[in-house]
Write a protein that holds these residues in place. Structure first.
Motif, PDB file in Angstrom:
ATOM      1  N   MET A   1     -16.029  10.505  -9.056  1.00 14.10           N
ATOM      2  CA  MET A   1     -17.114  10.849  -8.113  1.00 14.10           C
ATOM      3  C   MET A   1     -16.449  11.435  -6.751  1.00 14.10           C
ATOM      4  O   MET A   1     -15.365  11.128  -6.395  1.00 14.10           O
ATOM      5  CB  MET A   1     -17.602   9.280  -7.516  1.00 14.10           C
ATOM      6  CG  MET A   1     -18.901   9.421  -6.652  1.00 14.10           C
ATOM      7  SD  MET A   1     -19.675   7.813  -6.529  1.00 14.10           S
ATOM      8  CE  MET A   1     -19.966   7.781  -4.758  1.00 14.10           C
ATOM      9  N   LYS A   2     -17.461  12.279  -6.328  1.00 16.48           N
ATOM     10  CA  LYS A   2     -16.951  13.040  -5.153  1.00 16.48           C
ATOM     11  C   LYS A   2     -18.007  12.863  -4.019  1.00 16.48           C
ATOM     12  O   LYS A   2     -19.174  13.085  -4.436  1.00 16.48           O
ATOM     13  CB  LYS A   2     -16.537  14.636  -5.374  1.00 16.48           C
ATOM     14  CG  LYS A   2     -16.295  15.189  -4.235  1.00 16.48           C
ATOM     15  CD  LYS A   2     -16.054  16.587  -4.635  1.00 16.48           C
ATOM     16  CE  LYS A   2     -15.724  17.453  -3.530  1.00 16.48           C
ATOM     17  NZ  LYS A   2     -15.148  18.752  -3.406  1.00 16.48           N
ATOM     18  N   LEU A   3     -17.667  12.416  -2.814  1.00 10.89           N
ATOM     19  CA  LEU A   3     -18.529  12.140  -1.938  1.00 10.89           C
ATOM     20  C   LEU A   3     -18.275  13.213  -0.702  1.00 10.89           C
ATOM     21  O   LEU A   3     -17.193  13.544  -0.424  1.00 10.89           O
ATOM     22  CB  LEU A   3     -18.440  10.656  -1.017  1.00 10.89           C
ATOM     23  CG  LEU A   3     -18.895  10.575   0.193  1.00 10.89           C
ATOM     24  CD1 LEU A   3     -20.557  10.668  -0.227  1.00 10.89           C
ATOM     25  CD2 LEU A   3     -18.717   9.402   0.856  1.00 10.89           C
ATOM     26  N   VAL A   4     -19.319  13.913  -0.469  1.00  4.31           N
ATOM     27  CA  VAL A   4     -19.370  14.999   0.506  1.00  4.31           C
ATOM     28  C   VAL A   4     -20.047  15.026   1.585  1.00  4.31           C
ATOM     29  O   VAL A   4     -21.293  14.810   1.550  1.00  4.31           O
ATOM     30  CB  VAL A   4     -19.363  16.307  -0.006  1.00  4.31           C
ATOM     31  CG1 VAL A   4     -19.395  17.483   1.293  1.00  4.31           C
ATOM     32  CG2 VAL A   4     -18.341  16.762  -1.171  1.00  4.31           C
ATOM     33  N   LEU A   5     -19.702  14.562   2.968  1.00  7.19           N
ATOM     34  CA  LEU A   5     -20.652  14.713   4.128  1.00  7.19           C
ATOM     35  C   LEU A   5     -20.482  15.922   4.886  1.00  7.19           C
ATOM     36  O   LEU A   5     -19.375  16.678   4.977  1.00  7.19           O
ATOM     37  CB  LEU A   5     -19.798  13.814   5.159  1.00  7.19           C
ATOM     38  CG  LEU A   5     -19.839  12.254   4.652  1.00  7.19           C
ATOM     39  CD1 LEU A   5     -19.407  11.226   5.756  1.00  7.19           C
ATOM     40  CD2 LEU A   5     -21.272  11.619   4.097  1.00  7.19           C
ATOM     41  N   LEU A  18     -10.991  13.139  -6.462  1.00  3.71           N
ATOM     42  CA  LEU A  18     -11.735  13.082  -7.664  1.00  3.71           C
ATOM     43  C   LEU A  18     -10.893  11.833  -8.317  1.00  3.71           C
ATOM     44  O   LEU A  18      -9.734  11.813  -8.597  1.00  3.71           O
ATOM     45  CB  LEU A  18     -11.426  14.181  -8.562  1.00  3.71           C
ATOM     46  CG  LEU A  18     -12.016  14.077  -9.929  1.00  3.71           C
ATOM     47  CD1 LEU A  18     -13.510  13.808 -10.044  1.00  3.71           C
ATOM     48  CD2 LEU A  18     -11.790  15.248 -10.580  1.00  3.71           C
ATOM     49  N   GLU A  19     -11.724  10.776  -8.586  1.00  4.08           N
ATOM     50  CA  GLU A  19     -11.237   9.688  -9.359  1.00  4.08           C
ATOM     51  C   GLU A  19     -11.804   9.664 -10.692  1.00  4.08           C
ATOM     52  O   GLU A  19     -13.016   9.474 -10.731  1.00  4.08           O
ATOM     53  CB  GLU A  19     -11.184   8.273  -8.726  1.00  4.08           C
ATOM     54  CG  GLU A  19     -10.792   7.139  -8.986  1.00  4.08           C
ATOM     55  CD  GLU A  19     -10.914   6.030  -8.106  1.00  4.08           C
ATOM     56  OE1 GLU A  19     -10.518   4.865  -8.613  1.00  4.08           O
ATOM     57  OE2 GLU A  19     -11.060   6.052  -6.981  1.00  4.08           O
ATOM     58  N   PRO A  28      -6.135  15.105  -6.652  1.00  3.26           N
ATOM     59  CA  PRO A  28      -6.518  15.860  -5.425  1.00  3.26           C
ATOM     60  C   PRO A  28      -7.540  17.095  -5.596  1.00  3.26           C
ATOM     61  O   PRO A  28      -7.366  17.751  -6.555  1.00  3.26           O
ATOM     62  CB  PRO A  28      -5.281  16.425  -4.526  1.00  3.26           C
ATOM     63  CG  PRO A  28      -3.979  15.790  -5.460  1.00  3.26           C
ATOM     64  CD  PRO A  28      -4.786  15.318  -6.775  1.00  3.26           C
ATOM     65  N   VAL A  29      -8.796  17.087  -4.751  1.00  3.52           N
ATOM     66  CA  VAL A  29      -9.595  18.098  -5.019  1.00  3.52           C
ATOM     67  C   VAL A  29      -9.011  19.337  -4.167  1.00  3.52           C
ATOM     68  O   VAL A  29      -8.802  19.142  -3.000  1.00  3.52           O
ATOM     69  CB  VAL A  29     -10.985  17.723  -4.428  1.00  3.52           C
ATOM     70  CG1 VAL A  29     -11.894  18.729  -4.490  1.00  3.52           C
ATOM     71  CG2 VAL A  29     -11.413  16.576  -5.445  1.00  3.52           C
ATOM     72  N   PRO A  30      -9.046  20.445  -4.716  1.00  2.00           N
ATOM     73  CA  PRO A  30      -8.590  21.716  -3.976  1.00  2.00           C
ATOM     74  C   PRO A  30      -9.819  22.053  -2.564  1.00  2.00           C
ATOM     75  O   PRO A  30     -10.877  21.564  -2.934  1.00  2.00           O
ATOM     76  CB  PRO A  30      -8.725  22.880  -4.881  1.00  2.00           C
ATOM     77  CG  PRO A  30      -8.820  22.312  -6.142  1.00  2.00           C
ATOM     78  CD  PRO A  30      -9.414  20.808  -5.925  1.00  2.00           C
ATOM     79  N   SER A  70      -9.924  19.441 -15.405  1.00  2.00           N
ATOM     80  CA  SER A  70      -9.739  17.936 -15.126  1.00  2.00           C
ATOM     81  C   SER A  70     -10.462  16.984 -16.268  1.00  2.00           C
ATOM     82  O   SER A  70     -10.324  15.788 -16.190  1.00  2.00           O
ATOM     83  CB  SER A  70     -10.565  17.596 -13.721  1.00  2.00           C
ATOM     84  OG  SER A  70      -9.736  18.201 -12.545  1.00  2.00           O
ATOM     85  N   GLY A  71     -10.959  17.836 -17.146  1.00  2.00           N
ATOM     86  CA  GLY A  71     -11.594  17.062 -18.280  1.00  2.00           C
ATOM     87  C   GLY A  71     -13.222  16.854 -18.160  1.00  2.00           C
ATOM     88  O   GLY A  71     -13.358  16.051 -18.869  1.00  2.00           O
ATOM     89  N   ILE A  72     -13.598  17.352 -17.278  1.00  2.00           N
ATOM     90  CA  ILE A  72     -15.024  16.976 -16.813  1.00  2.00           C
ATOM     91  C   ILE A  72     -15.952  18.066 -17.663  1.00  2.00           C
ATOM     92  O   ILE A  72     -15.594  19.222 -17.343  1.00  2.00           O
ATOM     93  CB  ILE A  72     -15.075  17.107 -15.339  1.00  2.00           C
ATOM     94  CG1 ILE A  72     -14.473  16.264 -14.461  1.00  2.00           C
ATOM     95  CG2 ILE A  72     -16.869  16.705 -14.905  1.00  2.00           C
ATOM     96  CD1 ILE A  72     -14.406  14.482 -14.939  1.00  2.00           C
TER      97      ILE A  72
END
Length: 108
Positions: A1-5, A18-19, A28-30, A70-72
């Motif tokens: 899940m990625k959370l972006v504010l 990214l977990e 780590p997300v670029p 990342s396999g997504i």
């Protein structure tokens, strides 16, 4: 899940990592420009975005390449908001192609 504010006045985002469940480490997300991301798209449009096949998506090329590596295989992104303002967005990824049903999206 990625959370972006997202910052309302400026094109700024604050990302996380990214977990992936059932994997020992976080990835780590670029750094991406906001407009390169699905979370920016949902922030701007205030509606969910489902990408059933990451390898076929053309709108977010750098992000899709990172997700493939990342396999997504599929992604669903959703806006975050209150009654009074837009906050940002979050993205869920699946290791399965076409991994989000209409029922899943409606629930989220």
């Amino acid at each position: 899940m990625k959370l972006v504010l997202c910052g309302e006045a400026a094109k700024e985002t604050h990302s996380s990592v990214l977990e992936v469940l059932n994997r020992p480490l976080t990835i780590p997300v670029p750094e991406f420009a906001p407009e390169e991301t699905t979370t920016w798209w949902v922030y701007q449009n205030q509606q969910p975005l489902v990408i059933p096949f990451v390898e076929k998506e053309t709108r977010f090329p750098r992000l899709m390449e990172f997700l493939k590596q990342s396999g997504i295989k599929s992604v669903a992104s959703f806006p975050l908001k209150t009654m009074y303002r837009r906050l940002g967005g979050f993205m869920l990824g699946s290791e399965r192609a076409d991994g989000f049903s209409e029922e899943d999206v409606g629930f989220l």
